[in-house]
Write an enzyme that holds these catalytic residues in place. Structure first.
Site, PDB file in Angstrom:
ATOM      1  N   SER A 148     -30.869  19.908  45.438  1.00  0.00           N
ATOM      2  CA  SER A 148     -31.997  20.268  46.274  1.00  0.00           C
ATOM      3  C   SER A 148     -33.276  20.910  45.840  1.00  0.00           C
ATOM      4  CB  SER A 148     -31.459  20.990  47.498  1.00  0.00           C
ATOM      5  OG  SER A 148     -31.991  20.763  48.676  1.00  0.00           O
ATOM      6  N   ARG A 217     -32.864  27.283  61.135  1.00  0.00           N
ATOM      7  CA  ARG A 217     -31.703  26.903  60.402  1.00  0.00           C
ATOM      8  C   ARG A 217     -30.952  25.651  61.068  1.00  0.00           C
ATOM      9  NH1 ARG A 217     -29.350  26.757  55.481  1.00  0.00           N
ATOM     10  NH2 ARG A 217     -27.086  27.321  55.672  1.00  0.00           N
ATOM     11  N   ASP A 313     -27.097  10.991  52.304  1.00  0.00           N
ATOM     12  CA  ASP A 313     -28.215  11.917  52.111  1.00  0.00           C
ATOM     13  C   ASP A 313     -29.508  11.476  53.024  1.00  0.00           C
ATOM     14  OD1 ASP A 313     -30.055  13.927  51.764  1.00  0.00           O
ATOM     15  OD2 ASP A 313     -29.501  14.001  49.751  1.00  0.00           O
ATOM     16  N   HIS A 347     -26.941  15.412  53.018  1.00  0.00           N
ATOM     17  CA  HIS A 347     -27.318  16.102  51.836  1.00  0.00           C
ATOM     18  C   HIS A 347     -26.413  17.028  51.267  1.00  0.00           C
ATOM     19  CE1 HIS A 347     -30.443  17.926  49.389  1.00  0.00           C
ATOM     20  NE2 HIS A 347     -30.228  19.006  50.081  1.00  0.00           N
ATOM     21  N   ASP A 348     -25.584  17.860  52.056  1.00  0.00           N
ATOM     22  CA  ASP A 348     -24.588  18.597  51.543  1.00  0.00           C
ATOM     23  C   ASP A 348     -23.525  18.127  50.819  1.00  0.00           C
ATOM     24  OD1 ASP A 348     -25.926  20.876  52.598  1.00  0.00           O
ATOM     25  OD2 ASP A 348     -24.579  21.354  54.373  1.00  0.00           O
TER      26      ASP A 348
END
Length: 391
Positions: A148, A217, A313, A347-348
């Site tokens: 990232s 967030r 992702d 993505h994580d």
């Protein structure tokens, strides 16, 4: 903001005789940098891996011992793991502009005038990393690896200082944010600015825009997960009404588990991160345009470059990795690309226990260092092919 690790180290870099000149033209002196080291000492750098952390990460990448607090990349870094601390010295430093000990925006202190932190870039972050290594006496690295925002740092390092390491690992990252990426960051920043406690950035410690940062967030975390993973984890499940919210849900607060989950993620970040740092770092990500300036000298260094991407992702998908490969191909730098198609984590996924991906990283780092030769079991993908093939 993040509680300091018991093994964290601190150096003050860039004295008056050697200031840090930012890309904006501003200069900084006496820059504190907090970092952590893992694994066997390696004064030469030949067996050192520098890990660049992502947006809200820090230098505590893994445990130093079993009773230590968990790190943010336990699946990747540690004894017997792909970045093996039985073999490699690992260094990870908190980024410039963050809130974990390295110089960054600071809340307003009593009886002082608040001064905005200067605009920084990914290149400025890398300049601090390189000076840290110089001060530590570490030579040419075995590898620079990051995911990232960490991958952006690794790419910047590759393009501007390719001789600093033999290998560069770019994981779930981008050379230039898409308009979609920019839009999500814009919403997060607007939420922070709209919080009455933001006060133009001049807030005191403990009195910052917690609500705005929490919403930022929530928006960001939504991009880190895939739609499939959200559906599988929550579906339309109902959750208990939060304490103090009344006896039943109403239009002001939905009854669904996914809403409680995002609120929980917001509360966790607010407890450990600073809103001005969030603004500073997301702005640096927005400005990042890796190939906007010349990068021809990278070919002469013959680096071993590996990219890793994930089908699920939706933040920095495979198209971002292909763009990096296409640009490097223009100057004669070939890359190997591992594209993972089964993990649902979005993505994580780069932070998770995804077996084939972790095995691919391990093979690459353990293989003999031969420039432009893929690690065993991986596939060098032609940049302009219509599809990628799993390694």
């Amino acid at each position: 903001m993040t509680k300091a690790s018991r093994r964290a180290e601190r150096l003050v870099l860039f004295g008056a005789d050697r200031p840090l000149r930012l890309e904006s033209g501003r200069t900084l002196t006496d820059v504190p940098v907090v970092f952590e080291r893992y694994g066997p000492p390696d004064p030469t750098g030949a067996d050192t891996v520098f890990v660049c952390h992502a947006l809200t990460g820090d230098a505590h990448v893994t445990r130093h011992r079993p009773d230590d607090a968990p790190g943010w990349w336990e699946s990747m870094v540690g004894p017997g793991r792909p970045i093996d601390t039985d073999r490699f010295q690992v260094i990870c430093a908190n980024v410039l502009g963050g809130c974990s000990g390295t110089l960054g925006p600071a809340p307003l202190a009593d009886r002082t005038t608040w001064v905005p932190f200067p605009q920084i870039t990914v290149a400025d972050m890398v300049a601090v990393h390189r000076e840290l290594l110089r001060r530590l006496g570490v030579g040419r690295l075995h590898a620079v690896v990051g995911g990232s925002l960490g991958g952006m740092q690794a790419l910047e390092w590759l393009l501007r200082h390719p001789q600093d390491a033999r290998r560069y690992g770019l994981i779930a990252t981008s050379a230039q944010l898409s308009t979609d990426n920019l839009a999500f960051n814009a919403i997060g920043r607007a939420a922070i600015r709209s919080d009455p406690r933001f006060r133009g950035g001049a807030y005191r410690a403990g009195e910052g825009p917690d609500a705005g940062l929490g919403i930022a967030r929530m928006v960001g975390h939504l991009t880190y997960m895939s739609g499939e993973s959200l559906q599988a984890k929550f579906d339309r499940d109902l959750a208990p009404v939060p304490h103090g919210a009344g006896t039943e849900a109403d239009a002001a607060r939905g009854p669904f588990s996914v809403e409680r989950y995002l609120e929980h993620q917001a509360d966790k970040l607010v407890a450990r991160f600073d809103a001005n740092s969030y603004l500073c770092l997301t702005n640096a990500m927005d400005l990042f345009d890796a190939f906007a300036t010349p990068y021809e000298k990278v070919a002469g260094a013959e680096p071993d470059v590996h990219l890793f991407s994930f089908e699920s992702d939706r933040l920095y998908g495979v198209e971002h990795s292909r763009h990096i490969m296409e640009q490097l191909d223009k100057v004669g730098v070939s890359c190997a690309h591992f594209h993972e198609e089964t993990a649902r984590g979005g993505h994580d996924a780069f932070l998770m226990d995804v077996d084939e991906y972790l095995a691919a990283v391990a093979r690459w780092l353990a293989a003999p260092s031969h420039p432009n030769v893929p690690a065993p079991g991986s596939l060098s993908v032609q940049p302009r092919s219509s599809h990628d093939v799993d390694a």
